[in-house]
Design an enzyme around this catalytic site. Structure first.
Site, PDB file in Angstrom:
ATOM      1  N   GLY A  15     -23.362 -68.451  23.987  1.00 50.58           N
ATOM      2  CA  GLY A  15     -22.939 -68.277  22.425  1.00 50.58           C
ATOM      3  C   GLY A  15     -23.456 -67.545  22.020  1.00 50.58           C
ATOM      4  O   GLY A  15     -23.745 -67.669  21.021  1.00 50.58           O
ATOM      5  N   ASN A  17     -22.940 -64.821  20.263  1.00 52.82           N
ATOM      6  CA  ASN A  17     -21.879 -63.841  19.395  1.00 52.82           C
ATOM      7  C   ASN A  17     -21.645 -64.958  18.385  1.00 52.82           C
ATOM      8  O   ASN A  17     -21.432 -64.946  17.504  1.00 52.82           O
ATOM      9  CB  ASN A  17     -20.998 -63.252  20.610  1.00 52.82           C
ATOM     10  CG  ASN A  17     -21.064 -62.037  20.489  1.00 52.82           C
ATOM     11  OD1 ASN A  17     -21.835 -60.832  19.956  1.00 52.82           O
ATOM     12  ND2 ASN A  17     -21.397 -61.758  22.654  1.00 52.82           N
ATOM     13  N   MET A  93     -13.570 -67.078  28.876  1.00 51.97           N
ATOM     14  CA  MET A  93     -13.239 -66.317  30.114  1.00 51.97           C
ATOM     15  C   MET A  93     -12.105 -67.104  30.635  1.00 51.97           C
ATOM     16  O   MET A  93     -11.990 -66.781  31.992  1.00 51.97           O
ATOM     17  CB  MET A  93     -14.191 -67.062  30.841  1.00 51.97           C
ATOM     18  CG  MET A  93     -15.966 -66.542  31.075  1.00 51.97           C
ATOM     19  SD  MET A  93     -15.389 -64.685  30.470  1.00 51.97           S
ATOM     20  CE  MET A  93     -15.477 -63.459  32.422  1.00 51.97           C
ATOM     21  N   LEU A  96      -5.182 -66.064  28.322  1.00 49.66           N
ATOM     22  CA  LEU A  96      -4.485 -66.950  27.282  1.00 49.66           C
ATOM     23  C   LEU A  96      -2.556 -66.510  27.586  1.00 49.66           C
ATOM     24  O   LEU A  96      -2.711 -64.722  27.831  1.00 49.66           O
ATOM     25  CB  LEU A  96      -5.275 -66.763  26.119  1.00 49.66           C
ATOM     26  CG  LEU A  96      -5.995 -67.507  25.388  1.00 49.66           C
ATOM     27  CD1 LEU A  96      -6.885 -66.666  24.505  1.00 49.66           C
ATOM     28  CD2 LEU A  96      -6.220 -69.012  25.466  1.00 49.66           C
ATOM     29  N   HIS A 112     -15.392 -57.331  23.260  1.00 56.70           N
ATOM     30  CA  HIS A 112     -15.036 -56.687  24.551  1.00 56.70           C
ATOM     31  C   HIS A 112     -16.520 -55.633  25.021  1.00 56.70           C
ATOM     32  O   HIS A 112     -16.812 -54.966  23.774  1.00 56.70           O
ATOM     33  CB  HIS A 112     -14.271 -56.334  24.956  1.00 56.70           C
ATOM     34  CG  HIS A 112     -13.992 -55.980  26.238  1.00 56.70           C
ATOM     35  ND1 HIS A 112     -14.067 -56.346  27.369  1.00 56.70           N
ATOM     36  CD2 HIS A 112     -14.465 -54.377  26.997  1.00 56.70           C
ATOM     37  CE1 HIS A 112     -14.212 -56.317  28.246  1.00 56.70           C
ATOM     38  NE2 HIS A 112     -14.245 -54.761  28.656  1.00 56.70           N
ATOM     39  N   GLU A 146      -2.088 -58.167  26.971  1.00 60.83           N
ATOM     40  CA  GLU A 146      -2.331 -57.503  27.650  1.00 60.83           C
ATOM     41  C   GLU A 146      -3.473 -57.606  27.492  1.00 60.83           C
ATOM     42  O   GLU A 146      -4.115 -57.598  26.568  1.00 60.83           O
ATOM     43  CB  GLU A 146      -1.752 -55.933  27.709  1.00 60.83           C
ATOM     44  CG  GLU A 146      -2.550 -55.404  29.249  1.00 60.83           C
ATOM     45  CD  GLU A 146      -1.834 -53.736  29.079  1.00 60.83           C
ATOM     46  OE1 GLU A 146      -2.824 -53.361  30.152  1.00 60.83           O
ATOM     47  OE2 GLU A 146      -1.103 -53.443  28.914  1.00 60.83           O
ATOM     48  N   ASP A 148      -7.888 -56.906  26.905  1.00 59.11           N
ATOM     49  CA  ASP A 148      -8.917 -55.897  26.407  1.00 59.11           C
ATOM     50  C   ASP A 148      -7.732 -54.567  26.157  1.00 59.11           C
ATOM     51  O   ASP A 148      -8.259 -53.808  26.326  1.00 59.11           O
ATOM     52  CB  ASP A 148      -9.731 -55.710  27.560  1.00 59.11           C
ATOM     53  CG  ASP A 148     -10.519 -56.637  27.829  1.00 59.11           C
ATOM     54  OD1 ASP A 148     -11.064 -57.146  27.769  1.00 59.11           O
ATOM     55  OD2 ASP A 148     -11.111 -56.622  29.134  1.00 59.11           O
TER      56      ASP A 148
HETATM   57  C1  GRF Z   1     -20.146 -60.148  25.920  1.00 56.74           C
HETATM   58  O1  GRF Z   1     -21.022 -59.955  26.118  1.00 56.74           O
HETATM   59  C2  GRF Z   1     -19.154 -60.466  25.003  1.00 56.74           C
HETATM   60  O2  GRF Z   1     -19.083 -58.634  25.051  1.00 56.74           O
HETATM   61  C3  GRF Z   1     -17.714 -60.956  26.662  1.00 56.74           C
HETATM   62  O3  GRF Z   1     -18.865 -61.917  27.279  1.00 56.74           O
HETATM   63  C4  GRF Z   1     -20.005 -61.817  26.832  1.00 56.74           C
HETATM   64  C5  GRF Z   1     -20.462 -63.294  25.612  1.00 56.74           C
HETATM   65  O4  GRF Z   1     -21.521 -63.261  25.573  1.00 56.74           O
HETATM   66  N1  GRF Z   1     -16.633 -61.070  26.009  1.00 56.74           N
HETATM   67  P1  GRF Z   1     -21.726 -64.343  24.877  1.00 56.74           P
HETATM   68  O5  GRF Z   1     -21.859 -66.095  25.359  1.00 56.74           O
HETATM   69  O6  GRF Z   1     -21.281 -63.744  22.934  1.00 56.74           O
HETATM   70  O7  GRF Z   1     -23.968 -64.432  24.733  1.00 56.74           O
END
Ligand code: GRF
Length: 203
Positions: A15, A17, A93, A96, A112, A146, A148
Site C-alpha cells: 500500500g 501508493n 491483485m 474484476l 500500472h 481488458e 491494463d
Molecule cells: C505498484 O507498482 C503498482 O503500480 C502496481 O502494484 C504495485 C503496488 O505497490 N499495480 P504498492 O502496494 O502501492 O506499494
C-alpha cells in the site's frame, strides 16, 4: 467549499501508493477524500497503514466467497455503505469482472508500473530491462474489462540506466508512481479529465 469526491482505495499488499494518496488528500484543497480502504487480503500491510492514518478499512477476503460474483457483491455493499464515488486500484491483485468494471466505468482508476501500452501484466521492470528499453515508467488509466488496457489519464517516465536491475528500476518507478497517482486522481476528481468515448489505446 470544494466538494470532495468520496474515494475508496483497493489494495492487496504494502500500500505505498495508497499511503501517497492518503497523504495527498490531506491537503484541504485536494478534490478527493479517501473514505475507505478495502483489501482482498486480510493480512495486507497497507490495511494497518490506512487504519493508523484514521481511514475506515475492511478486508474482503476473496477466499471465503463461493465465487467472484459473491466477492464483488460484498465489496460493492461496502462501497455503497460508504457512498463511494471513485475507486483507485493500488496494487489490487484480483481481476474484476466486466459487470463490476462497467458499473464503475469512468470512475475507477488503476496504476500500472510501465508506460502502457508497453508491458501489460506482471513483472514489468524485468521485462523492460530484457527488452532493452531506454525509457520506462508508470501509467494511471481508467479501468476497462481488458487488463491494463483502459484509456490513459497520465504517465510519468524514468530513464533506464545500463546497470539497472529490476529492483533499482522499481525503486525509481515507484517514487514516480506516488506523485503521478495523486496528480491523476486530482484531475479526475475535479472533473478535469473524464472518460468520454472509452476508446482504449492500441498496442
Ligand atoms: C505498484 O507498482 C503498482 O503500480 C502496481 O502494484 C504495485 C503496488 O505497490 N499495480 P504498492 O502496494 O502501492 O506499494
Amino acid at each position: 467549499m470544494i466538494l470532495r469526491k468520496r474515494t475508496a482505495i483497493l489494495i492487496s499488499g504494502r500500500g505505498s501508493n495508497m499511503a501517497a494518496l492518503i497523504a495527498a488528500a490531506r491537503a484541504p484543497d485536494f478534490p478527493a477524500e479517501i473514505v475507505l480502504v478495502l483489501s482482498n487480503k486480510p493480512d495486507a500491510e497497507g490495511l494497518a497503514r490506512a487504519e493508523s492514518a484514521g481511514i475506515a478499512v475492511a478486508a474482503v477476503d476473496h477466499k471465503i466467497y463461493a465465487g467472484r460474483d459473491e466477492f464483488e457483491a460484498s465489496m460493492q455493499a461496502l462501497l455503497d455503505i460508504h457512498r463511494v464515488e471513485l475507486i483507485c486500484l493500488a496494487g489490487f491483485m484480483r481481476v474484476l469482472s466486466p459487470p463490476f468494471v462497467t458499473r464503475w466505468r469512468g470512475r475507477m482508476l488503476n496504476i500500472h508500473p510501465s508506460l502502457l501500452p508497453a508491458f501489460r501484466g506482471l513483472d514489468t521492470h524485468r521485462r523492460a530491462l530484457d527488452a532493452g528499453v531506454k525509457i520506462h515508467g508508470c501509467t494511471v488509466h481508467f479501468v476497462e474489462p481488458e487488463l491494463d488496457s483502459g484509456p490513459i489519464v497520465a504517465q510519468s517516465f524514468v530513464s533506464v540506466c545500463d546497470d539497472d536491475t529490476p529492483e533499482t528500476l522499481a525503486a525509481r518507478v515507484i517514487e514516480k508512481e506516488h506523485a503521478l497517482y495523486a496528480e491523476a486522481l486530482a484531475l479526475v476528481a475535479a472533473g478535469r479529465i473524464t472518460l468520454e468515448s472509452g476508446v482504449a489505446p492500441k498496442s
